[in-house]
Structures are given as structure tokens and as C-alpha cells.
Scaffold this motif. Structure first.
Motif, PDB file in Angstrom:
ATOM      1  N   ALA A 175       0.841  -1.197   0.000  1.00  0.00           N
ATOM      2  CA  ALA A 175       0.000   0.000   0.000  1.00  0.00           C
ATOM      3  C   ALA A 175       0.873   1.243   0.000  1.00  0.00           C
ATOM      4  CB  ALA A 175      -0.917   0.004   1.221  1.00  0.00           C
ATOM      5  N   SER A 176       0.329   2.307  -0.526  1.00  0.00           N
ATOM      6  CA  SER A 176       1.035   3.586  -0.503  1.00  0.00           C
ATOM      7  C   SER A 176       0.677   4.329   0.780  1.00  0.00           C
ATOM      8  CB  SER A 176       0.645   4.434  -1.716  1.00  0.00           C
ATOM      9  OG  SER A 176      -0.721   4.835  -1.607  1.00  0.00           O
ATOM     10  N   ALA A 177       1.427   5.372   1.079  1.00  0.00           N
ATOM     11  CA  ALA A 177       1.122   6.188   2.259  1.00  0.00           C
ATOM     12  C   ALA A 177      -0.248   6.836   2.103  1.00  0.00           C
ATOM     13  CB  ALA A 177       2.212   7.248   2.443  1.00  0.00           C
ATOM     14  N   ALA A 178      -0.603   7.236   0.889  1.00  0.00           N
ATOM     15  CA  ALA A 178      -1.909   7.861   0.659  1.00  0.00           C
ATOM     16  C   ALA A 178      -3.044   6.884   0.949  1.00  0.00           C
ATOM     17  CB  ALA A 178      -1.992   8.366  -0.782  1.00  0.00           C
ATOM     18  N   GLU A 179      -2.878   5.624   0.535  1.00  0.00           N
ATOM     19  CA  GLU A 179      -3.915   4.619   0.771  1.00  0.00           C
ATOM     20  C   GLU A 179      -4.079   4.321   2.249  1.00  0.00           C
ATOM     21  OE1 GLU A 179      -3.297   2.242  -3.485  1.00  0.00           O
ATOM     22  OE2 GLU A 179      -2.304   1.542  -1.655  1.00  0.00           O
ATOM     23  N   ILE A 180      -2.959   4.208   2.965  1.00  0.00           N
ATOM     24  CA  ILE A 180      -3.029   3.957   4.416  1.00  0.00           C
ATOM     25  C   ILE A 180      -3.651   5.156   5.125  1.00  0.00           C
ATOM     26  CG2 ILE A 180      -1.653   3.605   6.506  1.00  0.00           C
ATOM     27  CD1 ILE A 180      -1.844   1.133   4.771  1.00  0.00           C
ATOM     28  N   GLY A 181      -3.240   6.351   4.711  1.00  0.00           N
ATOM     29  CA  GLY A 181      -3.788   7.561   5.322  1.00  0.00           C
ATOM     30  C   GLY A 181      -5.287   7.668   5.128  1.00  0.00           C
ATOM     31  N   GLU A 182      -5.754   7.357   3.924  1.00  0.00           N
ATOM     32  CA  GLU A 182      -7.191   7.418   3.644  1.00  0.00           C
ATOM     33  C   GLU A 182      -7.958   6.395   4.483  1.00  0.00           C
ATOM     34  OE1 GLU A 182     -10.257   7.039  -0.180  1.00  0.00           O
ATOM     35  OE2 GLU A 182      -8.088   6.844  -0.455  1.00  0.00           O
ATOM     36  N   GLN A 183      -7.394   5.217   4.656  1.00  0.00           N
ATOM     37  CA  GLN A 183      -8.071   4.175   5.420  1.00  0.00           C
ATOM     38  C   GLN A 183      -8.177   4.537   6.895  1.00  0.00           C
ATOM     39  OE1 GLN A 183      -6.684   0.253   4.487  1.00  0.00           O
ATOM     40  NE2 GLN A 183      -7.830  -0.738   6.141  1.00  0.00           N
ATOM     41  N   LEU A 184      -7.162   5.248   7.405  1.00  0.00           N
ATOM     42  CA  LEU A 184      -7.137   5.584   8.834  1.00  0.00           C
ATOM     43  C   LEU A 184      -7.595   7.008   9.130  1.00  0.00           C
ATOM     44  CD1 LEU A 184      -3.792   3.861   9.908  1.00  0.00           C
ATOM     45  CD2 LEU A 184      -6.120   3.159  10.482  1.00  0.00           C
ATOM     46  N   GLY A 185      -7.910   7.755   8.083  1.00  0.00           N
ATOM     47  CA  GLY A 185      -8.377   9.121   8.299  1.00  0.00           C
ATOM     48  C   GLY A 185      -7.277  10.078   8.708  1.00  0.00           C
ATOM     49  N   MET A 186      -6.080   9.888   8.181  1.00  0.00           N
ATOM     50  CA  MET A 186      -4.974  10.802   8.470  1.00  0.00           C
ATOM     51  C   MET A 186      -4.359  11.260   7.158  1.00  0.00           C
ATOM     52  SD  MET A 186      -1.805   8.309   9.676  1.00  0.00           S
ATOM     53  CE  MET A 186      -2.672   7.646  11.086  1.00  0.00           C
ATOM     54  N   SER A 187      -3.517  12.278   7.230  1.00  0.00           N
ATOM     55  CA  SER A 187      -2.903  12.797   6.022  1.00  0.00           C
ATOM     56  C   SER A 187      -1.860  11.819   5.475  1.00  0.00           C
ATOM     57  CB  SER A 187      -2.221  14.142   6.301  1.00  0.00           C
ATOM     58  OG  SER A 187      -1.061  13.952   7.103  1.00  0.00           O
ATOM     59  N   ARG A 188      -1.572  11.962   4.183  1.00  0.00           N
ATOM     60  CA  ARG A 188      -0.551  11.119   3.555  1.00  0.00           C
ATOM     61  C   ARG A 188       0.797  11.318   4.218  1.00  0.00           C
ATOM     62  NH1 ARG A 188       3.345  12.108  -0.062  1.00  0.00           N
ATOM     63  NH2 ARG A 188       2.611  14.243  -0.286  1.00  0.00           N
ATOM     64  N   VAL A 189       1.123  12.570   4.576  1.00  0.00           N
ATOM     65  CA  VAL A 189       2.417  12.870   5.206  1.00  0.00           C
ATOM     66  C   VAL A 189       2.535  12.171   6.551  1.00  0.00           C
ATOM     67  CG1 VAL A 189       3.860  14.692   6.164  1.00  0.00           C
ATOM     68  CG2 VAL A 189       2.680  15.064   3.989  1.00  0.00           C
ATOM     69  N   SER A 190       1.467  12.226   7.358  1.00  0.00           N
ATOM     70  CA  SER A 190       1.496  11.568   8.666  1.00  0.00           C
ATOM     71  C   SER A 190       1.603  10.055   8.514  1.00  0.00           C
ATOM     72  CB  SER A 190       0.238  11.926   9.470  1.00  0.00           C
ATOM     73  OG  SER A 190       0.212  13.303   9.783  1.00  0.00           O
ATOM     74  N   ALA A 191       0.837   9.509   7.577  1.00  0.00           N
ATOM     75  CA  ALA A 191       0.896   8.066   7.354  1.00  0.00           C
ATOM     76  C   ALA A 191       2.295   7.645   6.932  1.00  0.00           C
ATOM     77  CB  ALA A 191      -0.124   7.662   6.292  1.00  0.00           C
ATOM     78  N   ARG A 192       2.929   8.433   6.065  1.00  0.00           N
ATOM     79  CA  ARG A 192       4.270   8.094   5.604  1.00  0.00           C
ATOM     80  C   ARG A 192       5.265   8.085   6.757  1.00  0.00           C
ATOM     81  NH1 ARG A 192       5.692  12.179   1.797  1.00  0.00           N
ATOM     82  NH2 ARG A 192       6.659  13.293   3.519  1.00  0.00           N
TER      83      ARG A 192
END
Length: 224
Positions: A175-192
Motif C-alpha cells: 500500500a502507498s502512504a496515501a492509501e493507508i492515510g485514507e483508510q485511517l483518516g490521516m494525512s498522507r504525510v502523517s501516514a508516511r
């Protein structure tokens, strides 16, 4: 100072030949070996223990970032120049997480190579002059850790980290950081940031995915 041993990790034979020629023009370095795959690179690092690895990020059997992660885990503390056609910030961030301070973006010329080699030569020569010959494991670990790992983690971050890890482990694919962020309701930067921390802790793996055009996307997966 003794000649510094360089290992060239590059699957493109033409690029490897040019890189060897550039390195050999610098009097302080000798080419101690070449490898065209991630597996061969790890074997060469173990056998040669080079002072410098010129590491292509995109290899046929593995990401150069993953090769570097395994090499670091096995105790390799030498210098690395990441050689890549990927110009995106995420690839640079992933390389920095494992102590990479020097980069070459393809296509590169003699002058760019010379500047990197000269900087590394000067750094190693200074370390030798100061008597830094043997480092214990704690010193090596401190040297390789990025600055944000040396600061205390903010309150609540472990819970979020475990949530990110749980989502990653539940996926059958990367998964990409954007996909993880979207699933958890956080920004792509935070997920990364959390994903990079999981990579540093050995709980996740990262590899670039190259599409037809544009920059590669970093994909994360749980270590099984």
C-alpha cells in the motif's frame, strides 16, 4: 591513507562500465567488485566489506532500499551513494532513513561523481585522522539513526503506530502512504512518517513501484 574500496551495484551493464571508469579516475578509490542484483549485492557487501557502495535503487530482484536495509541490519556501516532515476522526495527520504547522505540522479556525469567521491574521501580521511577506527554497536546505531528517531516519540504515537501496522498486516498486497492515510483518516504525510518508522523498526518493507511514466511510488508491506 589506503585506497578506498568501492562496490558498484548496477544492473545496466553500460552504466556499470561508465561508473567504473568514473571511480577509477579518482585516485583515492579502487573498484573492489560489481553486482547486478540485490542478492549479489548483499553477498558482495558481506565478502568485500567495502568502504563505499554505489547503489542503484532499482534492481531486477529487489529495491536498492531493501538491500540497504538488510545490509545495515547485518552490520554494514560503510558509505552509500544512492544512484537512481527516481527524482521524488519519498525515495530520498527512504534512503536517508538508512544513513544515505549522497545521491546521483541518472544520467550523471563525471563532475557529479567526482564531487560525491571527493566528499566521501574527505570525510573518511578526517575520521581516520581523528583516530576513529573502530566503532562499537551503540556508536554505529547512533550514527545511522535519523534525527527524528533520536527524539522521544510524541504522546499517543505508539498507539497510532500500532494501528498503521495493523492495517498494513491485514492487507494482502502493498500500500502507498496515501492509501493507508485514507483508510485511517490521516494525512498522507502523517501516514508516511509512521510507515517509515515501521520500516526502521524492521516491521515493514518499502519498495518503489515504477509505472509507465512519471515518478515511482513507494509501496509499503508488512514483514511476514
Amino acid at each position: 591513507m589506503r585506497p578506498l574500496r568501492a562496490l558498484i551495484v548496477e544492473d545496466d551493464k553500460a552504466v556499470a562500465i561508465v561508473t567504473r571508469g568514473f571511480v577509477e579516475r579518482h585516485g583515492a578509490f579502487v573498484v573492489a567488485g560489481e553486482a547486478a542484483t540485490g542478492r549479489a549485492a548483499l553477498e558482495a557487501i558481506e565478502a568485500i566489506r567495502p568502504d563505499l557502495v554505489l547503489l542503484d535503487v532499482h534492481l531486477p530482484d529487489a529495491s536498492g532500499i531493501e538491500v540497504l536495509r538488510v545490509a545495515r541490519a547485518r552490520g554494514f556501516a560503510g558509505e552509500v551513494v544512492a544512484v537512481t532515476a527516481a527524482r521524488d522526495l519519498e525515495t530520498v527520504r527512504a534512503a536517508r532513513a538508512f544513513g544515505v547522505r549522497h545521491y546521483l540522479v541518472k544520467p550523471f556525469g563525471l563532475e557529479a561523481m567526482r564531487e560525491r567521491l571527493e566528499a566521501i574521501r574527505a570525510e573518511l580521511e578526517q575520521a581516520e585522522a581523528l583516530g576513529v577506527r573502530v566503532l562499537d554497536q551503540r556508536a554505529v546505531d547512533a550514527m545511522l539513526q535519523p534525527a527524528d528517531r533520536q527524539r522521544p516519540a510524541p504522546a499517543g504515537s505508539q498507539l497510532t503506530l500500532d494501528r498503521v501496522a495493523g492495517v498494513l498486516e491485514s492487507r494482502a498486497d502493498s500500500a502507498s502512504a496515501a492509501e493507508i492515510g485514507e483508510q485511517l483518516g490521516m494525512s498522507r504525510v502523517s501516514a508516511r512518517r509512521y510507515l517509515e518508522r515501521l520500516v526502521l523498526e524492521g516491521r515493514a518493507e518499502v519498495a518503489p513501484r515504477y509505472g509507465g511514466t512519471g515518478r515511482p511510488e513507494l509501496r509499503y508491506s508488512a514483514r511476514r
